[in-house]
Design an enzyme around this catalytic site. Structure first.
Site, PDB file in Angstrom:
ATOM      1  N   ASP A  83       0.881  -1.152  -0.124  1.00 22.24           N
ATOM      2  CA  ASP A  83      -0.097  -0.055  -0.200  1.00 22.24           C
ATOM      3  C   ASP A  83       0.754   1.155   0.005  1.00 22.24           C
ATOM      4  OD1 ASP A  83      -2.391   1.495   0.160  1.00 22.24           O
ATOM      5  OD2 ASP A  83      -2.862   1.145   2.018  1.00 22.24           O
ATOM      6  N   LYS A  84       0.342   2.386  -0.387  1.00 25.68           N
ATOM      7  CA  LYS A  84       0.916   3.548  -0.232  1.00 25.68           C
ATOM      8  C   LYS A  84      -0.171   4.571   0.479  1.00 25.68           C
ATOM      9  CE  LYS A  84       0.021   7.761  -2.266  1.00 25.68           C
ATOM     10  NZ  LYS A  84      -1.339   8.522  -2.419  1.00 25.68           N
ATOM     11  N   HIS A  85       0.363   5.580   1.164  1.00 20.23           N
ATOM     12  CA  HIS A  85      -0.388   6.658   1.988  1.00 20.23           C
ATOM     13  C   HIS A  85       0.243   7.907   1.688  1.00 20.23           C
ATOM     14  CE1 HIS A  85      -3.449   7.726   4.794  1.00 20.23           C
ATOM     15  NE2 HIS A  85      -2.628   8.646   5.335  1.00 20.23           N
ATOM     16  N   SER A  86      -0.556   8.894   1.554  1.00 18.54           N
ATOM     17  CA  SER A  86       0.145  10.215   1.361  1.00 18.54           C
ATOM     18  C   SER A  86      -0.646  11.134   2.540  1.00 18.54           C
ATOM     19  CB  SER A  86      -0.512  10.814   0.008  1.00 18.54           C
ATOM     20  OG  SER A  86      -0.280  12.311  -0.186  1.00 18.54           O
ATOM     21  N   THR A 123      -9.302  11.062  -1.406  1.00 19.31           N
ATOM     22  CA  THR A 123      -9.406   9.913  -2.544  1.00 19.31           C
ATOM     23  C   THR A 123     -10.832   9.412  -2.654  1.00 19.31           C
ATOM     24  OG1 THR A 123      -7.068   9.406  -2.143  1.00 19.31           O
ATOM     25  CG2 THR A 123      -8.500   7.618  -3.501  1.00 19.31           C
ATOM     26  N   ARG A 171      -9.218  14.423  18.708  1.00 12.66           N
ATOM     27  CA  ARG A 171      -8.030  15.138  18.216  1.00 12.66           C
ATOM     28  C   ARG A 171      -8.594  16.543  17.429  1.00 12.66           C
ATOM     29  NH1 ARG A 171      -4.854  11.498  15.040  1.00 12.66           N
ATOM     30  NH2 ARG A 171      -3.513  13.421  14.573  1.00 12.66           N
ATOM     31  N   SER A 186      -2.174   6.799  14.248  1.00  9.47           N
ATOM     32  CA  SER A 186      -3.389   6.966  13.338  1.00  9.47           C
ATOM     33  C   SER A 186      -3.308   6.311  11.942  1.00  9.47           C
ATOM     34  CB  SER A 186      -3.855   8.427  13.386  1.00  9.47           C
ATOM     35  OG  SER A 186      -5.173   8.571  12.550  1.00  9.47           O
ATOM     36  N   LYS A 190      -4.533   1.650  10.985  1.00 14.35           N
ATOM     37  CA  LYS A 190      -5.144   1.137   9.864  1.00 14.35           C
ATOM     38  C   LYS A 190      -4.386   0.357   8.835  1.00 14.35           C
ATOM     39  CE  LYS A 190      -6.569   5.527   8.692  1.00 14.35           C
ATOM     40  NZ  LYS A 190      -6.270   6.615  10.023  1.00 14.35           N
ATOM     41  N   LYS A 191      -3.264   0.882   8.569  1.00 24.26           N
ATOM     42  CA  LYS A 191      -2.258   0.038   7.618  1.00 24.26           C
ATOM     43  C   LYS A 191      -1.862  -1.309   8.100  1.00 24.26           C
ATOM     44  CE  LYS A 191      -2.408   3.456   4.778  1.00 24.26           C
ATOM     45  NZ  LYS A 191      -3.372   3.348   3.590  1.00 24.26           N
TER      46      LYS A 191
END
Length: 442
Positions: A83-86, A123, A171, A186, A190-191
């Site tokens: 996976d990728k996250h930004s 997204t 938060r 955070s 999830k990942k």
């Protein structure tokens, strides 16, 4: 079980929390035994006192354990789970292309993404502009589409990392969102719950980024790479530039069109292509699907040129309820705004500087983003043909094309764009948008 207030007191006073103390607090947060006031105090104590690497790993693991975790071993998939996250920005639609590109290279990509808030795009909102697309399916459908298409991009479900959902909401209203320790937990909870075997993190820096300074971006990139790797998820962080929009489009349907054009080869924005390739190449090398990043980039290019990546994207869309022939008909199927206005600059010159946050807020004011989490999104509005840094602009060369619901909104967005762009007399050479690489194993 240790009382929540004693755990808060210890962190408030700068003491180190044990994995057991952190686990107890997060278990209480999930069950409801910890009150909102206690959760807010816990977040504020962390905001001011910080957390060590060991505490961040313990917090991430506890939040991961707060709900279900996907286990892909029983599916015997013939490739790694990646996976990728930004951290988000303006015109950042990388996920839409990279997930199917990775799938075409032999990976399986269960991508859990978010919605827009503030000036940054989301997204899920982009994908929601596709007719019929189910962005929040149940876990059974999610897993089936990942197996069949090689990728699925969805929103966070109630089953995965529920402690994160509760803590993030707190938060958001207590001015503790910016805590690097809490951001790290955070994202990674999830990942890890998604059962990943490799992650590449895209940490943005610049005027349109959540972390505008390079030092802040570096701190977050290092934290995520180190905590993820220590928690058993090999991770590489790239710091990339957000001092101009990443793509030439910003909005929802307009960014999906841009992504389809990228996948089919009709148009590929140079900066967008550079960042997409860099992130994907690192991930293919990290997972062993390519011997190194150079070979990984070559594999990604083959996936594009052969049409395999576009085919994976279309299979994902159909699997999640969208049209089976979406790629061929994307430009007709996606919603369009009724008013188009060119935002022309007041004079002639070359783009020297862009206030990217202001560009993102122009999209929000058109209805394409959210000022509050409950706000509705207009999928059709946005900006296209955004002029990059170094571009020549003038009366016959607009800063962008505005897609709006009415003329007044279009003109207001055009005025905001004029204020966001600074022009100079000579062209500038654009910098490489990939600034720094940080390894979790370094």
């Amino acid at each position: 079980m240790i009382l929540p207030q004693e755990i808060i007191r210890a962190k408030r006073d700068g003491e180190l929390l044990s994995a057991g103390e952190i686990g107890d607090f997060i278990a209480g947060l999930t069950s409801g035994a910890v009150t909102e006031g206690q959760a807010a105090a816990f977040a504020m104590a962390i905001f001011f006192r910080g957390m060590t690497l060991e505490e961040r790993v313990a917090l991430t693991r506890a939040m991961t354990r707060s709900g279900a975790s996907l286990d892909w071993r029983e599916d015997n998939l013939p490739g790694p789970i990646l996976d990728k996250h930004s951290t988000g920005g303006v015109g950042d639609n990388v996920s839409l292309m990279l997930a199917p590109m990775l799938a075409a290279c032999g990976a399986y990509v269960p991508m859990i993404s978010g919605r827009s808030l503030g000036h940054t795009g989301g997204t899920l909102d982009k994908l929601d502009s596709i007719p019929g697309y189910v962005s929040q399916p149940d876990l059974a459908l999610f897993k089936r589409v990942v197996k069949e298409a090689g990728c699925a991009i969805i929103g966070q479900t109630a089953e995965l990392a529920p402690a994160d959902r509760r803590l993030y909401a707190i938060r958001d209203v207590t001015a503790t969102v910016e805590s690097v320790a809490l951001i790290t937990a955070s994202i990674l909870s999830k990942k890890l719950a998604a059962g990943l075997q490799g992650l590449v993190m895209d940490v943005k820096t610049g005027s349109g980024a959540f972390m505008p300074t390079l030092n802040g971006a570096r701190e977050l990139a290092e934290s995520i790479a180190a905590v993820a790797t220590d928690a058993g998820l090999p991770t590489i962080s790239l710091i990339t530039d957000m001092n101009e929009p990443l793509a030439s489009a910003a909005g929802n349907a307009v960014e999906v069109r841009n992504a389809v054009d990228y996948l089919t080869g009709a148009k590929r924005d140079p900066r967008l292509d550079r960042v997409t390739m860099a992130l994907g190449a690192e991930l293919l090398a990290l997972s062993g699907l390519a011997p190194d990043a150079l070979a990984g980039e070559a594999a990604l290019k083959r996936a594009l040129e052969s049409g395999a990546a576009a085919e994976r994207f279309e299979r994902m869309v159909a699997g999640l309820g969208g049209p089976k022939d979406f790629v061929a008909r994307a430009h007709d199927l996606l919603p369009r705004a009724p008013v188009l206005v060119d935002a022309t600059p007041e004079g002639h010159g070359f783009v020297e500087e862009i206030d990217v946050r202001a560009v993102g807020l122009a999209v929000v004011e058109l209805g394409g983003g959210r000022a509050r989490a409950a706000d509705a999104i207009d999928p059709a509005v946005g900006l296209t043909e955004l002029a990059p840094i170094g571009a020549e602009v003038g009366p016959d060369r607009p800063l962008a094309r505005v897609h709006a619901r009415d003329v007044a909104e279009a003109e207001a967005a055009a005025n905001r764009l004029r204020a966001a762009y600074r022009l100079g007399a000579a062209p500038l050479t654009p910098d490489d948008p990939v600034i720094e690489r940080i390894s979790g194993s370094a």
